[in-house]
Design a protein around this motif. Structure first.
Motif, PDB file in Angstrom:
ATOM      1  N   PRO A  78       3.134  -9.805  -2.151  1.00 44.26           N
ATOM      2  CA  PRO A  78       3.295  -8.525  -2.855  1.00 44.26           C
ATOM      3  C   PRO A  78       2.244  -8.364  -3.937  1.00 44.26           C
ATOM      4  N   ARG A  79       1.606  -7.200  -3.941  1.00 45.26           N
ATOM      5  CA  ARG A  79       0.550  -6.905  -4.908  1.00 45.26           C
ATOM      6  C   ARG A  79       1.136  -6.287  -6.171  1.00 45.26           C
ATOM      7  N   ARG A  80       0.448  -6.537  -7.274  1.00 42.83           N
ATOM      8  CA  ARG A  80       0.948  -5.989  -8.541  1.00 42.83           C
ATOM      9  C   ARG A  80       0.945  -4.465  -8.518  1.00 42.83           C
ATOM     10  N   ARG A  81      -0.032  -3.843  -7.842  1.00 43.27           N
ATOM     11  CA  ARG A  81      -0.074  -2.382  -7.835  1.00 43.27           C
ATOM     12  C   ARG A  81       1.189  -1.778  -7.224  1.00 43.27           C
ATOM     13  N   THR A  82       1.837  -2.540  -6.346  1.00 45.98           N
ATOM     14  CA  THR A  82       3.032  -2.027  -5.675  1.00 45.98           C
ATOM     15  C   THR A  82       4.215  -1.941  -6.627  1.00 45.98           C
ATOM     16  N   GLU A 227      -6.120   5.727  -2.399  1.00 48.48           N
ATOM     17  CA  GLU A 227      -6.465   7.038  -2.959  1.00 48.48           C
ATOM     18  C   GLU A 227      -7.192   7.898  -1.931  1.00 48.48           C
ATOM     19  N   ARG A 228      -8.091   7.286  -1.150  1.00 48.91           N
ATOM     20  CA  ARG A 228      -8.867   8.081  -0.188  1.00 48.91           C
ATOM     21  C   ARG A 228      -8.033   8.522   1.011  1.00 48.91           C
ATOM     22  N   GLN A 229      -6.898   7.878   1.240  1.00 52.71           N
ATOM     23  CA  GLN A 229      -6.041   8.255   2.364  1.00 52.71           C
ATOM     24  C   GLN A 229      -4.913   9.200   1.951  1.00 52.71           C
ATOM     25  N   ALA A 230      -4.809   9.502   0.667  1.00 54.90           N
ATOM     26  CA  ALA A 230      -3.652  10.245   0.167  1.00 54.90           C
ATOM     27  C   ALA A 230      -3.476  11.599   0.858  1.00 54.90           C
ATOM     28  N   ASP A 249      -0.915   5.894 -10.595  1.00 53.68           N
ATOM     29  CA  ASP A 249      -0.763   5.033 -11.773  1.00 53.68           C
ATOM     30  C   ASP A 249      -2.114   4.390 -12.027  1.00 53.68           C
ATOM     31  N   ASP A 250      -2.824   4.900 -13.032  1.00 56.10           N
ATOM     32  CA  ASP A 250      -4.165   4.405 -13.304  1.00 56.10           C
ATOM     33  C   ASP A 250      -4.163   2.957 -13.770  1.00 56.10           C
ATOM     34  N   GLU A 251      -3.139   2.576 -14.520  1.00 58.53           N
ATOM     35  CA  GLU A 251      -3.084   1.207 -15.039  1.00 58.53           C
ATOM     36  C   GLU A 251      -2.974   0.192 -13.911  1.00 58.53           C
TER      37      GLU A 251
END
Length: 276
Positions: A78-82, A227-230, A249-251
């Motif tokens: 699991p990635r932190r961005r998730t 982001e490019r697939q949004a 979420d930019d952070e």
């Protein structure tokens, strides 16, 4: 001949990890030393990390949303961005939510959401037997159930029309780009957890096509994308009759899609539920 001190041993491990390209060698050395049960196991763990295994596979766990998630070899890390996906889900979930975690991997998303809410009915599913075994180590202690099978297929039929939060962290890397992923991912994580098909959205389309059958009135589907697939992801979801919006979420450098049934579908489902 004196026995090396702990500091000297740690320094030697840090040096080996740094030479192997580990950016956070000091932190990794501490995690490995804490997880090792013997000098022999310590040496084995350091060597596995040096040759490229993900740190989480070496120590047997991942930190996610402040929780320690048990992790087995080849299971998606699991990635932190998730964590942004879990945060959005927690903000939208009703009390006593029915939660389903599709493509659950280790079960990290569902477990983290359950920890953030009260009285959750938690279900998780994955097509990969290894992921299912791993998920059971995390989900069952959290009071949930884990099923093995393709997307919705193994879920109890009784969940149809009852799911308040559908987490579906589907694979979204286009097939031709798998070879461009960092070695830790492409060599040590199950391909089924990474490969999203020709344009990266094939699994998502399958989820979106059935989601409205499973969502409760007011229920939401949440998934992560790049982001490019949004824009393409939004089109895939709205093409299946769902309403959708993008949350960034930019952070955490995260892009999350939040989708729900159309007003007409929700009203129809609410009427059917009232008639039962």
């Amino acid at each position: 001949m004196s026995v090396p001190s702990l500091d000297q041993s740690e320094s030697a491990i840090v040096a080996r990890l740094r030479a192997a390209g580990c950016v956070f060698a000091e932190e990794e050395a501490q995690m490995i030393m804490s997880a090792a049960g013997s000098p022999a196991e310590l040496e084995d763990m350091v060597e596995r990390r040096v040759v490229g295994l993900p740190l989480e596979h070496v120590v047997g766990y991942a930190e996610f949303c402040g929780l320690r998630i048990a992790l087995d070899a080849e299971v998606f890390v699991p990635r932190r961005r998730t964590e942004a996906l879990v945060q959005q889900a927690a903000a939208l979930a009703p009390s006593r939510a029915v939660v389903v975690d599709l493509c659950c991997g280790s079960g990290a998303l569902g477990v983290a959401l359950a920890a953030a809410l009260d009285e959750v009915e938690l279900h998780a599913a994955d097509v990969d037997p290894g992921a299912v075994r791993c998920a059971r180590r995390n989900v069952v202690p959290a009071g949930g159930e884990v099923y093995e099978g393709d997307l919705f297929e193994p879920l109890p039929v009784g969940l149809k029309g009852r799911v308040d939060v559908l987490l579906s962290n589907v694979p979204y890397v286009p097939t031709v780009e798998i070879g461009l992923l960092p070695a830790e991912a492409r060599e040590y994580e199950a391909r089924v957890a990474l490969d999203g098909g020709v344009d990266g959205l094939e699994v998502l389309r399958r989820v979106a096509a059935e989601a409205s059958q499973w969502l409760a009135p007011g229920g939401v589907l949440l998934f992560e994308t790049s982001e490019r697939q949004a824009d393409q992801a939004i089109a895939a979801v709205t093409g299946a009759g769902l309403l959708a919006r993008v949350v960034t979420d930019d952070e955490l450098d995260a892009t999350v899609i939040v989708a729900s049934r159309s007003d007409a579908e929700a009203a129809e489902a609410a009427g059917a539920a009232a008639a039962r």
